[in-house]
Design a protein around this motif. Sequence first.
Motif, short mmCIF file in Angstrom:
data_model
loop_
_atom_site.label_atom_id
_atom_site.label_comp_id
_atom_site.label_asym_id
_atom_site.label_seq_id
_atom_site.Cartn_x
_atom_site.Cartn_y
_atom_site.Cartn_z
N ASN A 1 -14.52 -6.96 1.25
CA ASN A 1 -13.94 -5.66 0.90
C ASN A 1 -12.71 -5.29 1.73
N LEU A 2 -11.75 -6.19 1.81
CA LEU A 2 -10.46 -5.89 2.44
C LEU A 2 -9.70 -4.90 1.56
N GLN A 3 -9.29 -3.78 2.15
CA GLN A 3 -8.58 -2.75 1.38
C GLN A 3 -7.78 -1.85 2.32
N SER A 4 -6.83 -1.13 1.72
CA SER A 4 -6.06 -0.14 2.48
C SER A 4 -6.88 1.13 2.61
N PHE A 5 -6.97 1.65 3.83
CA PHE A 5 -7.74 2.85 4.11
C PHE A 5 -6.87 4.10 4.03
N THR A 6 -5.70 4.05 4.65
CA THR A 6 -4.77 5.18 4.58
C THR A 6 -3.38 4.73 4.98
N VAL A 7 -2.37 5.47 4.55
CA VAL A 7 -0.97 5.21 4.89
C VAL A 7 -0.51 6.28 5.86
N LEU A 8 0.17 5.87 6.94
CA LEU A 8 0.64 6.83 7.94
C LEU A 8 1.93 7.52 7.48
N PRO A 9 2.08 8.80 7.77
CA PRO A 9 3.22 9.55 7.24
C PRO A 9 4.54 9.28 7.96
N GLU B 1 20.50 13.97 9.31
CA GLU B 1 19.05 13.84 9.19
C GLU B 1 18.70 12.43 8.74
N VAL B 2 17.66 11.85 9.35
CA VAL B 2 17.17 10.55 8.94
C VAL B 2 15.66 10.63 8.76
N GLU B 3 15.13 9.79 7.90
CA GLU B 3 13.70 9.68 7.72
C GLU B 3 13.24 8.36 8.33
N ILE B 4 12.34 8.46 9.28
CA ILE B 4 11.85 7.25 9.94
C ILE B 4 10.37 7.08 9.63
N GLN B 5 9.93 5.84 9.65
CA GLN B 5 8.55 5.55 9.34
C GLN B 5 7.71 5.46 10.61
N SER B 6 6.43 5.28 10.44
CA SER B 6 5.51 5.55 11.53
C SER B 6 5.45 4.45 12.59
N VAL B 7 5.22 3.22 12.20
CA VAL B 7 5.00 2.09 13.11
C VAL B 7 3.75 2.31 13.98
N PRO B 8 2.57 2.22 13.38
CA PRO B 8 1.33 2.38 14.16
C PRO B 8 1.12 1.20 15.10
N THR B 9 0.59 1.49 16.29
CA THR B 9 0.48 0.46 17.32
C THR B 9 -0.89 0.34 17.96
N ALA C 1 0.78 -1.23 0.00
CA ALA C 1 0.00 0.00 0.00
C ALA C 1 0.82 1.28 0.00
N ASP C 2 1.95 1.30 0.70
CA ASP C 2 2.71 2.55 0.77
C ASP C 2 3.80 2.63 -0.30
N GLY C 3 3.83 1.64 -1.19
CA GLY C 3 4.71 1.72 -2.35
C GLY C 3 6.14 1.35 -2.12
N GLU C 4 6.48 0.85 -0.94
CA GLU C 4 7.84 0.45 -0.66
C GLU C 4 7.85 -1.00 -0.19
N ALA C 5 8.87 -1.74 -0.58
CA ALA C 5 8.95 -3.15 -0.20
C ALA C 5 9.23 -3.28 1.29
N VAL C 6 8.48 -4.15 1.93
CA VAL C 6 8.68 -4.46 3.35
C VAL C 6 9.35 -5.82 3.41
N LEU C 7 10.56 -5.89 3.93
CA LEU C 7 11.33 -7.12 3.86
C LEU C 7 11.57 -7.73 5.22
N ASP C 8 11.52 -9.06 5.27
CA ASP C 8 11.85 -9.75 6.50
C ASP C 8 13.28 -10.26 6.43
N THR C 9 13.64 -11.13 7.35
CA THR C 9 15.02 -11.59 7.42
C THR C 9 15.47 -12.33 6.18
N ASN D 1 2.88 0.12 7.87
CA ASN D 1 2.62 1.52 8.23
C ASN D 1 1.33 2.05 7.63
N ASN D 2 0.29 1.22 7.63
CA ASN D 2 -0.97 1.69 7.09
C ASN D 2 -2.14 1.18 7.93
#
Length: 433
Positions: free
Chosen positions: A223-231, A262-270, A178-186, A212-213
């Motif tokens: 109707n499973l779908q992405s509602f929004t992506v966190l900034p 400077e670093v860009e970090i992602q949201s990690v909603p909990t 959904a957020d356009g970036e690959a999420v990778l595991d080990t 992060n969505n």
Amino acid sequence: MRFSLLSKSAISFAALTFCFAAVFGTKPATAASFSVVADGLDNVRGLNFGPDGSLYITESGVGGDGRCIPGPSLEGLDSCAGTSGAVTRVKDGKQERILTGLPSVALRPVGATGEGPQDIQFDAAGNPYLLIGYGGNPTIRDFPENAPGWGQLYKVDFNTGSLTSLGDFARYELANNADGEAVLDTSGEIASNPYALAIKGNTAYVVDAAANNVLTVGLDGSNLQSFTVLPKQKITNPVFPTPGPGQVLPPEAPPPDQIPEEVEIQSVPTGAAFGPDGALYVSEYTGFPFPVGEARIFRVASNGEVTVYADGFTQLSDLEFDAQGNLYTVQYSNAPQWLGVADASLIQIAPDGTRTTLLSGNGLESATALTVGPDGAVYVSSKGDRPGVGQVLRVDPKAKVPEPSAVIGILAFASLGLVSFVQRKRKHGKGLS
């Protein structure tokens, strides 16, 4: 879990072995009135009251003797699967596991960093829904055998113990990203980790802590779908761990002579909860290096628009409103988890924005979840990162203490295997992100 320099993100409760007891200790704090209502829990993840007035607790378990994968421990421990996940009920003062045999993966042999049952919620008719997370490769579904699948939302029948799958969020992320970036595991495969949910009408809203969505699915499984992506957010002058002699940097940390400005970090909603205004509110843990004061609470409108409702927190792990419109949120710990500080805080935000800390330290450690009871008290997990010692505390919100200042201390490693959220991010050619 460990991730390559090209991985985008993943989240798990990770055992990071740092030099805690000898360097920091736990500072006492004047506490609000509280009592222990549940004890002896394994990796507490979610809390909620059912229509019968009972408290329901999800336990991610201690893994098992099944399939093993490289775990997040710097000591080289594996995470191994089993069926030790459970749902516990506290009814009339009696604590009982009422649903067992649920999937769990945790560090062996210690049983830390459990992942499995994450959250439980009830709809308006009193039907229970159980969320099982998994910060790993959604194409792997062969462990443990004869257990519900990972990364899914289930409708539960406590009378029969049956679970009906309503949505496979891990597979959705694999197919849609959904957020356009690959999420990778080990193993370099796409991963997701559905972590918490809220229910409104006939729809479940699920936050994915790795993708992060926020996703939605009908309570009939439609109707499973992405509602929004966190900034994301950019952090200037980030503070990273600095190893002492003979100590090893976490895989997320840059060498001391290569720390970016400077670093860009992602949201990690909990956490997710609906407010009195009908909007969805989402708590944020933030990505590594878990900067002090940079965690936010988002307001998500019905059209998916995201705004920052409140900021200035550290490592938020859950949130919920009471009947008077007060918002309660909990800091997993009051300092970056790599410092080894276990002290957590329970904070009240009044409708006018006034913040009051109800409990900080003094018995509240590694807080992973909270809920507001029918009695108006706040129930919060403590020691939620560990097997066998997790608790649920009942906190009287009328007894308050001053809000603590941010904890900033000596950056050092230690030898207490604390378990905590880990968000690992890299962007090729730009260092940490």
